[in-house]
Write an enzyme that holds these catalytic residues in place. Structure first.
Site, PDB file in Angstrom:
ATOM      1  CG  HIS A  94      72.186  19.862  34.880  1.00 48.97           C
ATOM      2  ND1 HIS A  94      71.223  18.986  35.337  1.00 48.97           N
ATOM      3  CD2 HIS A  94      72.299  19.631  33.543  1.00 48.97           C
ATOM      4  CE1 HIS A  94      70.764  18.263  34.329  1.00 48.97           C
ATOM      5  NE2 HIS A  94      71.405  18.629  33.238  1.00 48.97           N
ATOM      6  CB  SER A 124      70.798  16.467  31.129  1.00 45.82           C
ATOM      7  OG  SER A 124      69.955  17.583  31.045  1.00 45.82           O
ATOM      8  CG  ASP A 144      70.286  20.150  38.305  1.00 45.69           C
ATOM      9  OD1 ASP A 144      70.192  21.192  37.638  1.00 45.69           O
ATOM     10  OD2 ASP A 144      70.362  19.011  37.805  1.00 45.69           O
TER      11      ASP A 144
END
Length: 725
Positions: A702, A595, A670
């Site tokens: 995600h 991320s 995602d």
């Protein structure tokens, strides 16, 4: 001499046998999706308060805990409760005990909710809730016994008599009722808010028809067969995704009155480019408080509303900042004085608590210092005390404190003043359950008498890694790139560490807001994957750079309008430190993150291409103009207002700089960092002639779920095994 030599050989042989008896830790042990993971995490005990009595909840049994000795006596069992009540409970973990001294417990098996007297073995009240099965959101008020829920996009309330009131008819994926809004920013976790006595329900209504769709794709399952009549074609499954600088949704707040069966919407004005958060009710059950934030997120107001008319009463509080204001907590009224409330703010540079009256007059600052208040646990009404969690002892600790309301004096309550403590307060505030870890303690639970400070040990978890090979965990600090600020790091040294050897080293990074990696929990909060890699001969290094959480406003806001720049400078100070260590092989440095950490991984590899030999970037942000407006604009402003900042932080122009081996991994579906980021970077690499590797998990969001997380970490590990030997 021969006897001594024989003794040495015997000891060496014994140690060798002992070492051979130790089992290696695997990803099935260390990863949360692993088949043996549940056996490898420190055990705990689940407790709840029944007034000032402590109750231990387990799957099959429920116990009363003696607060003076820690000894337990059984209250009832799962089978008994099911037999007496006629319900079909599967466990006892979600029980709650509403009244001190009365043998009452709330039960819920998904079909029925019941207030049950276990001593007299009879139901006091029960309600059918089967119509709420599959609800998108729900919230129950135990006073009025009313259940609010959202199903098939429509908002309903079931009253205490079982009547189902459908409140809306226009709910859809475009018009969203009773659910989290503003993409879970500003401390928002839900969209239903009962007042204290359950007579009025506040709820969010979000119009996202004006928000662009991101074209996600739903791929058919592997077991698709033509005979089932379904199309073999992948289907469009779009997300509403407001990118930075684009049109965002409009939110309004409605209030349903259970007595009149009517809805009143708050007259908060035009909701365009505004955020509404941290809804709370006054003790009078009629007045509602709400923080209102402009789109620039630098002008925040606390407003009060009359929920009968929907009209605003007053502006109670106003805060501005040259960068951003981020309201994360609703106000909390003082239980012994309904005219005063506690407000959270970091206006003095650190997140602290302030006392105001309901007219908005500032009375005083309740906590002060170069530390951060992390949680408000509750109150002691009789002795007028407030209980908090903060990192006042150390930036990497969390400790429990009582605050005397009159004097402001703080008293440390937890057992040892070290480690990471989480507290659960009894109704009166006379007792607190202290559930804690230290770097050397997997978990201990103590019961603390808050009036005299005495504590008893209630539970001590055994080391779940006993009998396994375990690397070494260390913690320290270095200076940030500013030469002044202390940054904390964790180091995981390889199994059987030899300071005379040189080891391949992997920097694990996150680095973004609202997160930290290093604290004083067990093994300094090390992730299982770090242990796995250390067992395979790698040294792991993890540094919390400026921009991460719990260190104050200046520390966090240094990244404003140029995400990634200051963070990289700090991470490179970490690299400088690593290179100073004789056992770190500077020619074999790797980096991995997910991320924001994926963004940092690619950023560092392409900004310092001669430093990192191998990297794995998961779910990486590539260009902040493609990230969501609420988060992205807080830290970067809009692309129009900060075009130079966005350009400087974009990784697309850096694709040409890639030298090392880089693997990018994403979930195909995602909804947080949409696949457009990774695909665009791949396209830039193709144009530049650089060669990253790429792997995708179809159907995954995600973060990879379930056992697929083991597969993911196998893949990450193998990439380093292959290229960072």
């Amino acid at each position: 001499m021969r006897k001594i030599f024989t003794l040495i050989l015997t000891m060496v042989a014994a140690l060798t046998v002992h070492a051979q008896e130790l089992k290696p830790l695997t990803l099935e042990d260390l990863n949360f999706g692993g088949t043996n993971y549940h056996n490898m995490v420190p055990k705990t005990r689940y407790t709840t308060w029944w007034g000032d009595e402590l109750v231990h909840l387990d799957t099959e049994e429920c116990f009363l805990v003696n607060k003076s000795t820690g000894k337990e006596s059984q209250l009832f069992t799962l089978s008994e409760l099911n037999q007496w009540s006629g319900m079909k409970l599967r466990h006892l973990y979600n029980l709650s005990f509403p009244e001190s001294g009365k043998s009452l417990v709330w039960l819920n098996d998904g079909n029925e909710r019941m207030l049950f007297d276990w001593k007299h073995k009879k139901a006091i009240w029960k309600g059918n809730i089967s119509m709420a099965k599959g609800a998108q959101a729900q919230d129950f008020n135990s006073v009025s016994k009313a259940l609010a829920y959202v199903k098939d996009n429509q908002l309903h309330v079931i009253d205490a008599h079982g009547n189902d009131h459908q409140l809306t008819t226009d709910g859809s994926r475009e018009i969203v009722y009773g659910q989290s809004v503003h993409r879970n920013e500003f401390g928002i976790t839900g969209g239903l808010f009962w007042n204290h006595d359950g007579t009025r329900l506040a709820f969010y209504r979000m119009d996202q028809s004006i928000v662009s769709d991101y074209p996600q794709v739903d791929i058919p399952e592997l077991d698709w067969k033509p005979s089932n009549g379904q199309s073999r074609m992948a289907k469009a499954d779009p997300d509403k995704y407001p990118m930075a600088g684009e049109t965002i949704h409009k939110v309004t707040v409605g209030v349903f009155d259970l007595a009149t069966n009517k809805i009143t919407y708050l007259a908060a004005g035009d909701p365009t480019d505004r955020y509404f958060s941290n809804i709370s009710w006054a003790p009078d059950n009629k007045t509602l408080y709400m923080f209102e934030l402009n789109r620039d997120q630098n002008d925040c107001r606390l407003m009060s509303y009359n929920t009968i008319t929907g009209q605003p009463i007053a502006e109670i509080y106003h805060e501005t900042d040259s960068k951003y204001v981020e309201p994360l907590h609703p106000i909390t009224f003082i239980p012994w004085d309904n005219n005063k409330f506690i407000l959270w703010s970091q206006k003095d540079g650190y997140m602290h608590l302030y006392l105001y009256n309901k007219e908005g007059k500032a009375l005083r600052q309740l906590t002060k210092g170069k530390y951060v208040v992390l949680d408000l646990l509750g109150f002691d009404t009789k002795n007028k005390r407030i209980f908090i969690e903060s990192n006042a002892c150390s930036p990497i600790q969390k400790n429990l404190f009582a605050i005397d309301f009159a004097s402001g004096k703080q008293t440390l309550l937890d057992v040892n003043g070290k480690g990471w403590h989480s507290g659960s307060l009894s109704k009166s505030g006379n007792y607190i359950v202290d559930n804690y870890q230290t770097p050397d303690i997997p978990r201990n639970i103590a019961i603390v008498n808050t009036t005299n400070g005495k504590s008893i040990s209630y539970f001590m978890a055994t080391n779940p890694w006993q009998g396994y090979t375990v690397p070494t965990y260390e913690c320290g600090s270095i200076k940030a790139a500013d030469g002044v600020t202390d940054l904390y790091y964790r180091m995981v040294k390889p199994l059987n560490f030899n300071p005379n050897k040189k080891y391949p080293t992997i920097v694990y990074v996150y680095g973004g807001p609202h997160a930290h990696n290093v604290d004083a929990r067990w093994h300094y909060s090390s992730r299982g994957w770090e242990t796995y890699m250390a067992e395979h001969g790698y040294l792991l290094f993890i540094l919390d750079n400026r921009g991460s959480e719990h260190r104050g406003k200046e520390f966090e806001q240094v990244t404003f309008r140029h995400l990634g720049q200051e963070e990289m400078k700090d991470q490179m100070e970490g690299v400088k430190f690593l290179k100073s260590l004789p056992y770190v092989d500077a020619q074999r440095l790797g980096i991995h993150g997910w991320s924001f950490g994926g963004f940092m991984t690619i950023n560092l590899m392409t900004t310092y291409p001669d430093v990192f030999k191998v990297g794995v970037a998961g779910g990486p942000v590539i260009d902040w103009k493609w990230y969501e407006a609420m988060y992205g604009e807080r830290y970067m402003d809009t692309p129009e207002a900060n075009s130079q900042g966005y350009a400087a932080c974009s990784l697309l122009p850096k694709a040409k700089n890639l030298k090392g081996k880089l693997e990018i991994i994403i979930g195909l579906n995602d909804p947080v960092v949409v696949p457009q980021h990774a695909f665009s970077f791949l396209k830039a690499c193709i144009a530049a002639g650089t060669q990253p590797d790429f792997f995708v998990y179809p159907g995954e969001p995600h973060n990879m779920r379930g056992h697929q997380s083991v597969h993911l970490h196998e893949r990450i590990s193998q990439y380093f095994f292959d290229y960072l030997k």
